[in-house]
Every structure is written in structure tokens, then in C-alpha cells.
Design a protein around this motif. Structure first.
Motif, mmCIF file in Angstrom:
data_model
loop_
_atom_site.group_PDB
_atom_site.id
_atom_site.type_symbol
_atom_site.label_atom_id
_atom_site.label_comp_id
_atom_site.label_asym_id
_atom_site.label_seq_id
_atom_site.Cartn_x
_atom_site.Cartn_y
_atom_site.Cartn_z
ATOM 1 N N ASP A 48 0.833 -1.210 0.000
ATOM 2 C CA ASP A 48 0.000 0.000 0.000
ATOM 3 C C ASP A 48 0.864 1.254 0.000
ATOM 4 O O ASP A 48 0.548 2.250 -0.670
ATOM 5 N N SER A 49 1.956 1.224 0.750
ATOM 6 C CA SER A 49 2.856 2.368 0.801
ATOM 7 C C SER A 49 3.504 2.613 -0.560
ATOM 8 O O SER A 49 3.626 3.759 -1.005
ATOM 9 N N VAL A 59 -2.475 -2.322 -5.726
ATOM 10 C CA VAL A 59 -2.523 -3.449 -4.791
ATOM 11 C C VAL A 59 -3.913 -4.063 -4.812
ATOM 12 O O VAL A 59 -4.924 -3.352 -4.766
ATOM 13 N N HIS A 61 -5.841 -6.713 -2.464
ATOM 14 C CA HIS A 61 -5.793 -7.477 -1.217
ATOM 15 C C HIS A 61 -6.807 -8.616 -1.284
ATOM 16 O O HIS A 61 -7.982 -8.405 -1.582
#
Length: 249
Positions: A48-49, A59, A61
Motif C-alpha cells: 500500500d505504501s 494493490v 488485497h
């Protein structure tokens, strides 16, 4: 052609930053999708960063680990929904050389005439001339070479590295090989898709790579993955020899 490099992750917090950096340096025009299976080591948060600092990084998830094949199918669906024309599979552990991405993508990017038979899949191959493996123990070399020999013998195909996980597909090819019927979860997934591409009438090309064993983190290879692949390949081989030629499932 627009490209998406799909990197599935499970407990790859030590590798994901360098993996994404390598892809972004090697093919700056390509997007990256990290498919994280709820890694308990914080890989998802690191992903995420990375995405927050780079609009080319995304991303996806997933709630839990359910196999390499399922992660790639989820990534393919994400890429297709957003119109990417080439979808690339790549490991997070540094074993796949990012400097070969441009060649893989290029191999399936050439414009074609309607109805022409063109490469639908390009594989980064360890076992063609010019390919190599670095830092593998003897038993892993034997297992990989043996698995690929058995696959060729049982399925009657000529691909030298059908278990390889570094590969680029034309999206339109994936749309034509019935991904909704795929039921392979581990490394057998790679054989499954290779067979489907060939049975659909497309060409598979193999480009040599230097495959390097991971330095950090743990391999996801297990006895169950090997057993699944052997069982599936044997089943497909018997069906192709003694029954109607099926598409892999």
C-alpha cells in the motif's frame, strides 16, 4: 501495448520493495499489480505504501492464501477489467530477472493481421539454450528438469519450461482459453495455462533467462504442490492419449 506486471505475494515484506523497483526501472511504461494474500508479515501494508507513492503501482488485497493459480486469476481479472493488453506473471523473490521483462513483453506485442497465428504466450525459460539457474541445490535441478521432461512426454508438447512462472500473455489469448474452468492452484497452474494456449492454436515462445534462487524469505514449494502437478499432468496425458483431446482443467 499497455502492460501489467502481476506480482503475487505472501510473506514477501523483505523482497517486495526491491521487486517493484526493479520492474519500474526495467519497464517504466508498465503498471504493477501486487496481489497480496493477507500476509501476516506486513507485506500488504508495504505494498500500500508503494502504491501511495507511485500511480503505476496498484494493490489487490485478498482475504487469505489460496494458491498461486488463484492469485494470478484474480490479477488477470483485475487487469482485464481495466483494459490492459498484456498481462505478465512475475515472482516477488528476485528470482526472475526484471531486465528480461522488455523482451518478454515485446515477444507478444508485435501487431498481427486478423486471423494470424501469433505468440500468445512468452515464457522466460531456464531450460532453453542460453538459460540457466543460479544457486539451486542438485535436488531442485533434478525436480525441475524431471517435471518438465515428464510434462513433455505425457502431454506431447515441445515447451522446455512449462513450469516456469515468468511469462507474458496477450490478454485476448487469456480471454479465449476458458479461465473460468481452471482448477489448478500451485505450480501446476503454469502447465495448465501453457497447455490451454497451445490447444487454442496460439504459439508459445521461450526466451532464455538466468534464474537466481531467492536470497531472503522462504520458498513456497511444497510436497503438495509437486503431487498436485504430477497427478494433473498424468490425468491430462491419459485423457489426451485415450480419450477426446480435452482442454486442461
Amino acid at each position: 501495448m499497455s502492460s501489467l506486471v502481476i506480482i503475487p505475494t505472501y510473506n514477501e515484506v523483505l523482497n517486495i520493495t526491491s521487486a517493484v523497483s526493479a520492474v519500474r526501472s526495467a519497464v517504466p511504461a508498465a503498471n504493477v499489480l501486487i496481489v497480496d494474500d493477507n500476509s501476516p508479515d506486513g507485506t500488504g501494508a508495504t505494498a500500500d505504501s508503494l502504491a501511495a507513492g507511485d500511480p503505476f503501482v496498484h494493490v489487490l488485497h485478498r482475504p487469505a492464501k489460496s494458491g498461486l493459480g488463484d492469485a494470478y486469476l484474480a490479477g488477470f481479472a483485475w487487469g482485464m477489467e481495466r483494459g490492459f493488453e498484456i498481462l505478465v506473471e512475475m515472482d516477488a523473490d528476485g528470482s526472475h530477472p526484471a531486465d528480461r521483462l522488455d523482451a518478454l513483453i515485446g515477444a507478444v506485442s508485435a501487431p498481427t493481421l486478423p486471423g494470424a497465428h501469433y505468440p500468445g504466450l512468452a515464457i522466460g525459460s531456464r531450460w532453453v539454450k542460453g538459460g540457466s539457474v543460479v544457486n539451486w541445490p542438485a535436488h531442485r535441478l533434478f525436480l525441475s528438469r524431471g517435471a518438465n521432461w515428464y510434462t513433455r512426454a505425457m502431454l506431447g508438447i515441445q515447451v522446455q519450461d512449462s513450469t516456469a512462472g515468468f511469462r507474458a500473455f496477450r490478454t485476448e489469448v487469456l480471454q479465449n482459453i476458458h479461465l473460468d474452468e481452471v482448477n489448478s492452484h500451485g505450480y501446476c497452474f503454469q502447465i495448465d495455462l501453457t497447455l490451454r494456449v497451445l490447444d487454442a492454436g496460439y504459439t508459445v515462445v521461450e526466451l532464455p533467462i538466468e534464474f537466481t534462487e531467492r536470497v531472503t524469505g522462504e520458498s513456497k514449494m511444497s510436497k503438495n504442490i509437486v503431487v498436485e502437478a504430477m497427478r494433473q499432468v498424468t490425468s491430462w496425458g491419459w485423457q489426451r492419449r485415450f480419450g477426446a483431446k480435452p482442454t486442461a482443467s
